[in-house]
Design a protein around this motif. Structure first.
Motif, mmCIF file in Angstrom:
data_model
loop_
_atom_site.group_PDB
_atom_site.id
_atom_site.type_symbol
_atom_site.label_atom_id
_atom_site.label_comp_id
_atom_site.label_asym_id
_atom_site.label_seq_id
_atom_site.Cartn_x
_atom_site.Cartn_y
_atom_site.Cartn_z
ATOM 1 N N ARG A 165 0.822 -1.199 0.000
ATOM 2 C CA ARG A 165 0.000 0.000 0.000
ATOM 3 C C ARG A 165 0.867 1.264 0.000
ATOM 4 O O ARG A 165 1.775 1.413 0.810
ATOM 5 C CB ARG A 165 -0.910 -0.005 1.230
ATOM 6 N N GLY A 166 0.600 2.153 -0.941
ATOM 7 C CA GLY A 166 1.269 3.446 -0.989
ATOM 8 C C GLY A 166 2.623 3.451 -1.667
ATOM 9 O O GLY A 166 3.284 4.501 -1.706
ATOM 10 N N LYS A 169 3.516 6.232 -3.985
ATOM 11 C CA LYS A 169 3.631 7.594 -3.448
ATOM 12 C C LYS A 169 5.076 7.988 -3.123
ATOM 13 O O LYS A 169 5.402 9.170 -3.069
ATOM 14 C CB LYS A 169 2.831 7.737 -2.152
ATOM 15 N N PHE A 170 5.909 6.991 -2.878
ATOM 16 C CA PHE A 170 7.236 7.253 -2.331
ATOM 17 C C PHE A 170 8.065 8.130 -3.274
ATOM 18 O O PHE A 170 8.159 7.855 -4.473
ATOM 19 C CB PHE A 170 7.950 5.931 -2.070
ATOM 20 N N GLU A 311 2.120 0.542 5.437
ATOM 21 C CA GLU A 311 1.897 1.483 4.343
ATOM 22 C C GLU A 311 3.186 2.236 4.041
ATOM 23 O O GLU A 311 3.948 2.587 4.943
ATOM 24 C CB GLU A 311 0.795 2.476 4.735
ATOM 25 N N THR A 313 4.731 5.734 2.713
ATOM 26 C CA THR A 313 4.338 7.143 2.620
ATOM 27 C C THR A 313 5.252 7.862 1.628
ATOM 28 O O THR A 313 6.156 7.258 1.053
ATOM 29 C CB THR A 313 4.444 7.812 3.995
ATOM 30 N N LYS A 314 5.035 9.157 1.465
ATOM 31 C CA LYS A 314 5.872 9.929 0.530
ATOM 32 C C LYS A 314 7.338 9.912 0.946
ATOM 33 O O LYS A 314 8.236 9.907 0.101
ATOM 34 C CB LYS A 314 5.375 11.366 0.445
ATOM 35 N N CYS A 315 7.579 9.901 2.228
ATOM 36 C CA CYS A 315 8.947 10.023 2.723
ATOM 37 C C CYS A 315 9.446 8.794 3.472
ATOM 38 O O CYS A 315 10.585 8.788 3.945
ATOM 39 C CB CYS A 315 9.066 11.247 3.638
ATOM 40 N N ALA A 317 7.843 5.008 5.683
ATOM 41 C CA ALA A 317 6.925 3.885 5.847
ATOM 42 C C ALA A 317 6.307 3.860 7.237
ATOM 43 O O ALA A 317 6.934 4.282 8.222
ATOM 44 C CB ALA A 317 7.666 2.575 5.584
ATOM 45 N N LYS A 318 5.079 3.343 7.303
ATOM 46 C CA LYS A 318 4.416 3.043 8.567
ATOM 47 C C LYS A 318 4.440 1.524 8.736
ATOM 48 O O LYS A 318 4.215 0.775 7.766
ATOM 49 C CB LYS A 318 2.973 3.545 8.555
ATOM 50 N N GLU A 324 6.666 4.727 12.645
ATOM 51 C CA GLU A 324 6.753 5.392 11.342
ATOM 52 C C GLU A 324 8.146 5.977 11.200
ATOM 53 O O GLU A 324 8.656 6.638 12.109
ATOM 54 C CB GLU A 324 5.697 6.489 11.218
ATOM 55 N N GLU A 326 11.289 7.637 8.286
ATOM 56 C CA GLU A 326 11.617 8.190 6.975
ATOM 57 C C GLU A 326 12.772 7.416 6.355
ATOM 58 O O GLU A 326 13.687 6.973 7.065
ATOM 59 C CB GLU A 326 11.978 9.673 7.092
#
Length: 415
Positions: A165-166, A169-170, A311, A313-315, A317-318, A324, A326
Motif C-alpha cells: 500500500r502506498g 507515493k514514495f 503502508e 508514505t511519501k517520505c 513507511a508506517k 513510522e 523516513e
C-alpha cells in the motif's frame, strides 16, 4: 496516406504475416531457456546423440545471472553441489564461486557441449496439437515445431513485486534486487529493505558495509542457519545425515547446531517457523537463509529489523507495530516468480508430481527441468532423466521425421 504508401504498408503487413506463418521443424526437443537448466538438458541430450534447439529471449546464456544479480553474489552452496552433469567446476575455483566465476563456468559448459542457443527469441506461446502429437512454440520470428518441449525457464524468471500500500507515493528511489548491483550509490542513506531471505540479508550486509543504514523488513518467520558447521558446509552435513536419519531428526540436529553457533534468532526479531528448515523447503520451496555475516550486524544494531510494512508514505513507511520512519530509498528483496503460466498453453499446466518425478508433464512430450525446488542438484537430476526418456523415443521418431518432413523449413497451414 497516399496510395503508394498504403500499398507499401500492405506489402509489409503481408510479408510480416507470411513470416509469422513460417515454421521451423526441430528434429529433437525444443528447450525454452538458456540458463543452467536449459544447458544441462541440452548437454544430457547430446550424450545420447539427440539434437535439440534452445530458444532464449535474451542475448546471452544465463541472463538472470549476468544481468539481474548483485555484484557481491556468490553461490550459497559449495561448488560440488552446483555443478551440471558431465562437467565439473575448474579445480582452481574457490569453494563458493562468485557470480562471475559461475557465469564463466556456464559459458565453458556451453562451449564444451557445442550448445548454441537461438538468442533474442522470446516465446509468446506454446501449445500441443493432439491430432498430430506436435508442439508448436511461437517465438518472435518463427513457429518452432517438435514432438518434445522442455520448459527450462526456471522458477526465478521474473521479479516478484508484492502489492504494498502506498508504494507509488514514495518520492525516493525504489528498486528491486534484480536491478540492484552494489551499495555504493546508497552510501549515507537510510534504506528500507523489504524481505529477509538470502537476498535481503546480503543486500542489508552490503549496505551497512558501505556506510548506509539498512532497515530490513521481516514479514514472516524465517530459518537462519550458519553457512558452515565446524568447517563443513551446512548443506553437505544435511545431505550426509539424510542418508542415515529421518528428515525430521536431521532438522532437529540442524536447529540445535544453529542455535549453538548463532544463538537465538527469535530475540533478534527473526522468529523461526514451527516446521524444520529441510521439511519447509520440501513442502513450500522456501529456502533457509545461510548466514554470511548479516546476523552479527543485526546483533550489533547496524542492520535494524522491522516488522511488516503497513503502508509506504511519501517520505518513508508506517509499520504494523505503529512505528513510522523516513527513508531515502527502498529496495525490494521480494524474490522472483515463474513466467511459464503466461505462455504455456496446456490444460493441466505444469507437472504437480513431487521430486524426484516432477520432470514429466501431463501432455505428451512435455518436460520441465529446474522446477523441483532442489536447486542445481535438482536441475541436474531432472536433465539426466529427461534426456534418457527422450532418447528412448527419439530413434523411431527420427525415422518417421525423415519420411514425413522436408528438411528444416516448412509453412504452417493451420495454427
Amino acid at each position: 496516406m497516399d496510395s503508394s504508401r498504403k500499398e507499401q504498408q500492405q506489402d509489409q503487413n503481408q510479408k510480416e504475416s507470411k513470416k509469422k506463418r513460417t515454421g521451423v521443424w526441430v528434429n529433437g526437443p525444443i528447450i525454452v531457456g538458456a540458463g543452467p537448466s536449459g544447458l544441462a538438458a541440452a548437454a544430457c541430450l547430446s550424450q545420447h546423440g539427440v539434437p535439440s534447439l534452445i530458444l532464449e529471449k535474451s542475448d546471452c546464456i544465463a541472463s538472470l545471472w549476468q544481468y539481474k544479480t548483485y555484484d557481491r553474489l556468490k553461490l550459497h552452496l559449495p561448488k560440488q553441489f552446483c555443478q551440471l552433469p558431465f562437467l565439473g567446476f575448474p579445480e582452481n575455483f574457490p569453494k563458493y564461486p562468485t557470480k562471475h566465476q559461475f557465469v564463466s563456468y556456464l559459458e565453458s559448459y556451453a562451449a564444451h557441449f557445442n550448445i548454441r542457443p537461438n538468442f533474442n527469441q522470446s516465446v509468446s506461446s506454446a501449445e500441443f496439437d493432439p491430432a498430430k502429437s506436435l508442439w508448436r512454440v511461437h517465438a518472435d520470428e518463427f513457429v518452432y515445431i517438435s514432438r518434445w518441449l522442455i520448459v527450462a525457464t526456471g522458477e526465478n524468471a521474473e521479479p516478484f513485486v508484492p502489492e504494498i500500500r502506498g508504494l507509488g507515493k514514495f518520492k525516493g528511489k525504489v528498486v528491486h534486487t534484480s536491478d540492484y548491483k552494489s551499495a555504493k550509490e546508497f552510501g549515507g542513506q537510510k534504506v528500507l529493505v523489504v524481505g529477509c531471505g538470502n537476498s535481503g540479508m546480503e543486500v542489508s550486509l552490503d549496505l551497512c558495509r558501505n556506510n548506509a543504514v539498512p532497515y530490513m523488513v521481516v514479514r514472516n518467520t524465517v530459518h537462519v542457519l550458519p553457512r558452515e558447521m565446524f568447517g563443513m558446509s551446512t548443506f553437505g552435513v544435511a545431505m550426509a545425515l539424510l542418508k542415515w536419519l529421518p528428515l525430521k531428526m536431521v532438522d532437529r540436529l540442524l536447529l540445535l547446531t544453529a542455535t549453538f553457533i548463532l544463538g537465538s534468532t527469535d530475540e533478534l526479531g527473526l522468529r523461526r517457523p514451527k516446521t524444520g528448515p529441510l521439511e519447509l523447503k520440501n513442502v513450500t520451496g522456501k529456502t533457509p537463509v545461510l548466514d554470511v555475516g548479516a546476523l552479527s550486524q543485526i546483533r550489533s544494531g547496524k542492520i535494524k529489523v522491522m516488522e511488516g510494512v503497513k503502508e509506504i508514505t511519501k517520505c518513508g513507511a508506517k509499520f504494523n507495530n505503529g512505528q513510522e520512519k523516513e527513508f531515502d530509498s527502498i529496495i525490494l528483496a521480494t524474490g522472483y516468480k515463474s513466467n511459464v503460466p503466461s505462455w504455456l498453453k496446456v490444460k493441466d499446466g505444469m507437472p504437480k508430481t513431487e521430486f524426484p518425478n516432477g520432470w514429466k508433464g501431463h501432455e505428451k512430450g512435455l518436460y520441465t527441468v529446474g522446477f523441483t525446488r532442489r536447486g542445481l542438484q535438482g536441475t541436474s537430476s531432472d536433465a539426466v532423466k529427461i534426456a534418457a526418456d527422450v532418447a528412448s523415443q527419439w530413434r523411431s521418431a527420427e525415422d518417421c521425421s525423415n519420411s514425413c518432413h522436408s528438411h528444416i523449413i516448412l509453412l504452417i497451414g493451420e495454427n
